[in-house]
Design a protein around this motif. Structure first.
Motif, short mmCIF file in Angstrom:
data_model
loop_
_atom_site.label_atom_id
_atom_site.label_comp_id
_atom_site.label_asym_id
_atom_site.label_seq_id
_atom_site.Cartn_x
_atom_site.Cartn_y
_atom_site.Cartn_z
N LEU A 324 8.58 -13.83 86.17
CA LEU A 324 7.67 -13.05 85.33
C LEU A 324 7.52 -11.66 85.94
CD1 LEU A 324 5.75 -13.34 82.84
CD2 LEU A 324 3.94 -13.90 84.47
N TYR A 325 7.54 -10.64 85.09
CA TYR A 325 7.50 -9.26 85.60
C TYR A 325 6.42 -8.44 84.91
CZ TYR A 325 11.95 -10.29 87.80
OH TYR A 325 12.92 -10.84 88.57
N ARG A 326 5.91 -7.49 85.66
CA ARG A 326 5.04 -6.46 85.09
C ARG A 326 5.85 -5.18 84.97
NH1 ARG A 326 1.88 -2.70 87.47
NH2 ARG A 326 1.83 -3.77 89.49
N SER A 327 5.86 -4.59 83.77
CA SER A 327 6.66 -3.39 83.52
C SER A 327 5.83 -2.33 82.84
CB SER A 327 7.87 -3.73 82.65
OG SER A 327 7.46 -4.02 81.33
N LYS A 328 6.28 -1.10 82.98
CA LYS A 328 5.66 0.01 82.27
C LYS A 328 6.09 -0.04 80.81
CE LYS A 328 3.36 1.96 85.57
NZ LYS A 328 1.88 1.98 85.49
N PRO A 329 5.19 0.40 79.89
CA PRO A 329 5.56 0.39 78.47
C PRO A 329 6.72 1.33 78.20
CG PRO A 329 3.52 1.62 78.82
CD PRO A 329 3.84 0.94 80.12
N MET A 330 7.46 1.03 77.15
CA MET A 330 8.64 1.81 76.80
C MET A 330 8.50 2.33 75.37
SD MET A 330 12.55 0.67 77.62
CE MET A 330 13.79 1.92 78.00
N TYR A 331 9.02 3.53 75.15
CA TYR A 331 9.05 4.21 73.84
C TYR A 331 7.69 4.80 73.48
CZ TYR A 331 13.19 1.26 73.87
OH TYR A 331 14.33 0.61 74.25
N LEU A 333 4.25 5.31 75.27
CA LEU A 333 3.83 5.20 76.65
C LEU A 333 2.33 5.00 76.83
CD1 LEU A 333 6.09 7.97 78.26
CD2 LEU A 333 6.66 5.62 77.63
N GLU A 334 1.54 5.37 75.82
CA GLU A 334 0.09 5.32 75.96
C GLU A 334 -0.45 3.94 75.63
OE1 GLU A 334 -1.51 7.86 77.28
OE2 GLU A 334 0.41 8.90 77.43
N GLN A 335 -0.12 2.96 76.45
CA GLN A 335 -0.61 1.60 76.27
C GLN A 335 -0.54 0.87 77.61
OE1 GLN A 335 2.00 -0.94 73.84
NE2 GLN A 335 3.57 0.65 73.94
N GLN A 371 0.53 -2.78 64.77
CA GLN A 371 -0.09 -1.53 64.34
C GLN A 371 0.96 -0.46 64.04
OE1 GLN A 371 -3.07 -0.45 67.24
NE2 GLN A 371 -3.52 -2.60 67.68
N PHE A 372 1.98 -0.39 64.89
CA PHE A 372 3.07 0.56 64.69
C PHE A 372 4.22 0.12 65.58
CE2 PHE A 372 -0.01 2.26 67.68
CZ PHE A 372 0.75 2.49 68.82
N GLU A 373 5.41 0.71 65.36
CA GLU A 373 6.61 0.32 66.08
C GLU A 373 6.45 0.58 67.58
OE1 GLU A 373 10.24 -1.56 66.00
OE2 GLU A 373 8.94 -1.10 64.30
N ASN A 374 6.82 -0.43 68.39
CA ASN A 374 6.77 -0.36 69.85
C ASN A 374 5.36 -0.21 70.40
OD1 ASN A 374 9.66 -0.44 70.13
ND2 ASN A 374 9.72 1.71 69.52
N GLY A 375 4.37 -0.59 69.59
CA GLY A 375 2.98 -0.50 70.03
C GLY A 375 2.52 -1.76 70.74
N PRO A 376 1.22 -1.85 71.05
CA PRO A 376 0.68 -3.03 71.74
C PRO A 376 0.91 -4.30 70.95
CG PRO A 376 -0.91 -1.22 71.69
CD PRO A 376 0.20 -0.84 70.76
N ARG A 377 1.03 -5.41 71.66
CA ARG A 377 1.28 -6.70 70.99
C ARG A 377 0.80 -7.85 71.87
NH1 ARG A 377 7.25 -4.71 71.78
NH2 ARG A 377 5.97 -2.86 71.85
N GLU A 447 10.77 10.33 79.04
CA GLU A 447 10.13 10.34 77.74
C GLU A 447 10.17 8.96 77.09
OE1 GLU A 447 14.45 10.85 76.98
OE2 GLU A 447 13.00 11.67 78.43
N LYS A 448 11.09 8.10 77.55
CA LYS A 448 11.17 6.74 77.03
C LYS A 448 10.33 5.77 77.85
CE LYS A 448 15.64 6.44 74.65
NZ LYS A 448 16.93 5.72 74.61
#
Length: 780
Positions: A324-331, A333-335, A371-377, A447-448
């Protein structure tokens, strides 16, 4: 005679004119052409005498070409080769003293490149003859076309240039007009290439050769060289060449044509021309799929656990999970950060049916709100691979289109697939793709994603709900070493056995000191595991450890992590109920296989120690000579005695890990312990410490079952404290005198990559850990 004798032929002597500007009419259309001529002659007379009368004067030759153009300025030639034929007859062979010539007529193409007709002829008795079969050429040079080509995301979603160089070998005469070789050929090639959607340059080159050869005589040969100038950052380009004659091309009338709807940069499409990469159908046939999961809302681990349990409920069998990994959000970034991983499943569902079930889990069971593409889930489930198929539909692409740029997919995926497993589209090893991503050859812009680094998470479920995590930076070895202090609640342990250990007040005094010295984990043990020791009953062990664990948790709660050092499932189960966070099993389930169901049901971290035999026999089982691999493929080269020993330990521990997976234990629960002092002699113990990096990278594949087990990215514990092998080397017979030797082993272990060290002398070893973290990890 010398080599300067007059008249001696030198066939390599040539006089050349390159790209002479020339105007003429071809089929009544005015053309601006370029003439290149290479006249074969002999320099011998001119070279010896330096007399112009013996040479071919290139200035005169140029004027003669221009004179021909002026004389015939109102004349229209039926073809380029007809024009060339007349230039040969009336200018080259008619005026100049040469026997052979290569004459080319070139026309610049709109948008760049050249169309060239090249005649290679010789003169005998006033007759123009071919030098050899298919010695003439029609060439398209440096034709640049924008097209979709390749397998990476940026290649599928943006057209890129390819440069074509086409060489058609044939015999051109002065009269025949060969259909298909006129000036419309470059346009036909450009139109076709611009409408294609190939994955490979090889397929593009071969199909262009088919396009060119279609309708030409059987003895014509075509060479197509395709270059991708932007394929590699530090090179001018990469390319391939396909060379075929008509009789070498099978099914020449079956060129690959693409549906215009599939040739688009608006969405990701991958063509599948290979029947081997298509779905094998059949009632009840089980398929292997790899799924990626991610969550960054709510109870992330709870969401992931519920999603995986739902897979099983739906008959989608979980074969194995990744770490199991913790990663930074992609695409976007503000989440919040994500929890990510992969899972290998076996299913009878088709890809579309599997997708439907995954969406049901996401939106109906876990109530995901998009809510939108690549957003929180709350949960995201993606099909990464399915058997070896390639699938491209509006709602599903397999392999997943963005997997190669996502470290949080590739890294956990490579824990589940062997190094020789290829990406179905790129035909490159998935592990090589991971190396390229982590090594920077394939970079992801800020930026990604802010960072592609990952933290390994080992969850510790709390008795009263919730979860805490131990985190490890296994990619860069930059996480602080955890110190596990040994708390023996035993009268007979090899180094500190005493009846005083059975007094709760004395135990808590030690715990208070451990906490004051900032240990990370207290390892409570109520049963000595030294060789040939008398084992207490299960009830006696329970009576020793449960009050201590309960007291520690009542006083310190989550401020300290508590592990229980036991090989008995009942002791483990009851210890967890009163607050134990980790099970530390010196037998890895070898002594009590019910331990696996306890670990699976509780979800706690599980330290798996390697040993052999039992308490009474382990000292006799210390031979680690290489055994036959049998049905196993081992991916680690074994060059030294130590590597052989570690591979044998790896094989034996992997057998137990396989049983753990089948019992429902998740990979993210496991912590490795190679078992210093357990069924190991002096050389093996030293080898274990020296070869920690080898052990952490151990990989094996079962050729018969397809089961792959690796130790990549698993945290590793090393327990050298006061062990007998230290005394043998240092001459210290008393266990408590082995502090300095223990410190040396701890330092070496940290330098080689240990994540946790288990010790008796926690005060002294705390300083060792702090210094080693500063030296080896730049943490201070």
């Amino acid at each position: 005679m010398t080599a300067t004798t007059f008249g001696r032929p030198y066939s390599s002597d040539t006089v050349s004119i390159r790209n002479l500007k020339f105007k003429s009419f071809i089929r009544n259309d005015p053309k601006d052409l370029l003439i290149t001529a290479n006249l074969t002659t002999c320099f011998e007379h001119a070279g010896v005498t330096d007399d112009l009368k013996y040479s071919i004067n290139y200035a005169v030759l140029a004027r003669q070409f221009q004179g021909f153009a002026d004389t015939n300025k109102n004349r229209s030639f039926p073809s380029y080769q007809n024009l060339g034929w007349h230039l040969l007859k009336e200018v080259v062979f008619g005026v100049q003293k040469c026997t052979e010539v290569s004459l080319s007529i070139g026309q610049k193409l709109n948008g760049g490149g050249m169309l060239i007709y090249e005649l290679n002829k010789k003169n005998e008795s006033g007759q123009i003859l071919s030098q050899g079969i298919r010695n003439d050429h029609v060439k398209i040079s440096e034709l640049s076309i924008m097209t979709i080509i390749g397998v990476f995301t940026h290649e599928r979603l943006m057209k890129q240039p390819v440069v074509l160089d086409i060489d058609i070998s044939l015999d051109l005469d002065g009269q025949s007009l060969i259909t298909g070789l006129d000036e419309q050929l470059p346009n036909r090639v450009a139109k076709y290439v611009g409408s294609t959607n190939f994955k490979t340059v090889e397929a593009l080159a071969l199909n262009v050769a088919k396009l060119v050869l279609k309708g030409l005589p059987e003895d014509v040969t075509c060479s197509v060289h395709v270059t991708k100038p932007d394929a590699i950052e530090d090179a001018d380009g990469v390319g391939v060449t396909a060379c075929r004659s008509r009789d070498q091309v099978s099914n020449i009338d079956e060129m690959v044509e693409f549906d215009p709807d599939d040739v688009t940069i608006d969405r990701f499409t991958v063509p599948n021309l290979n029947s081997e990469a298509k779905l094998v159908k059949g009632k009840g046939h089980r398929h292997i799929a790899y799924l990626a999961f991610g969550s960054n809302e709510g109870d992330q681990l709870g969401n992931i656990t519920e999603a995986l349990n739902s897979l099983e409920t739906k008959g989608i069998h979980i074969v194995a999970t990744s770490s199991l990994y913790r990663s930074k959000p992609m695409y976007y970034l503000e989440q919040q950060d994500f929890f990510n991983g992969c899972v290998k499943v076996s299913t009878t569902l088709s890809p579309q049916e599997l997708l439907k079930e995954l969406k049901d889990i996401e939106y109906n069971i876990l109530k995901r709100v998009k809510q939108f593409e690549n957003g929180p889930r709350s949960i995201d489930l993606d099909i990464i691979l399915y058997d070896s198929i390639i699938l491209s539909t509006p709602d599903l692409n397999i392999p997943h289109i963005r997997m190669l740029e996502r470290s949080f997919v590739l890294l956990p995926l490579c824990e589940l697939v062997p190094p020789n497993m290829l990406h179905p589209v790129t035909a490159e090893s998935l592990h090589q793709h991971l190396d390229q991503l982590l090594g920077g050859q394939f970079s992801v812009g800020k930026e990604k994603q802010e960072s592609s680094d990952l933290m390994t998470l080992v969850p510790i479920p709390k008795v009263n709900g919730g979860v805490k995590f131990m985190e490890y930076d296994d990619l860069h070895n930059k996480s602080r070493t955890q110190l596990m202090a040994i708390l023996n609640v035993t009268p007979d342990s090899f180094s500190d056995g005493s009846k005083e250990n059975l007094v709760l007040q004395n135990c808590m005094a030690k715990v208070d000191d451990m906490v004051a010295n900032k240990v990370d984990i207290v390892d409570v043990g109520g049963c000595s595991t030294r060789p040939n020791s008398l084992q207490p009953s299960e009830d006696e062990e329970l009576a020793r450890v449960l009050p201590v664990i309960k007291a520690i948790k009542e006083k310190y709660g989550d401020r300290i992590i508590v592990s229980v050092d036991t090989y008995r499932s009942k002791v483990a189960e009851e210890s967890i109920k009163v607050g134990a966070d980790i099970i530390n099993d010196i037998s890895a389930g070898l002594f009590d296989d019910r331990m696996y169901s306890v670990v699976a049901q509780t979800g706690v971290p599980y330290i798996i120690n390697h040993t052999r035999g039992n308490i009474d026999t382990m000292t006799k089982l210390t031979d680690y000579s290489a055994t036959p691999d049998g049905k196993l493929v081992l991916f680690n080269e074994r060059r030294t005695e130590g590597e052989i020993m570690m591979s044998e330990i790896g094989k034996e521990l992997s057998t137990l890990v396989s049983k753990m997976y089948k019992s429902g234990i998740r990979r993210w629960q496991l912590i490795l312990d190679p078992g210093l002092g357990f069924a190991k002699g002096l050389r093996a113990n030293v080898a274990v410490i020296k070869n920690v990096p080898y052990f952490k990278q151990y990989k094996q594949l079962d050729k018969e079952t397809g089961e792959y087990i690796s130790f990549d990215n698993l945290p590793l514990l090393l327990g050298p404290s006061r062990k007998r092998f230290i005394g043998t080397i240092t001459g210290k017979n008393t266990a408590k005198e082995r502090v300095e030797g223990t410190g040396a082993c701890v330092a070496a272990g940290i330098g080689f990559g240990s994540d946790i060290v288990r010790v008796h002398d926690y005060k002294e070893m705390k300083d060792v850990c702090l210094m080693c973290d500063a030296i080896y990890k730049d943490i201070y």
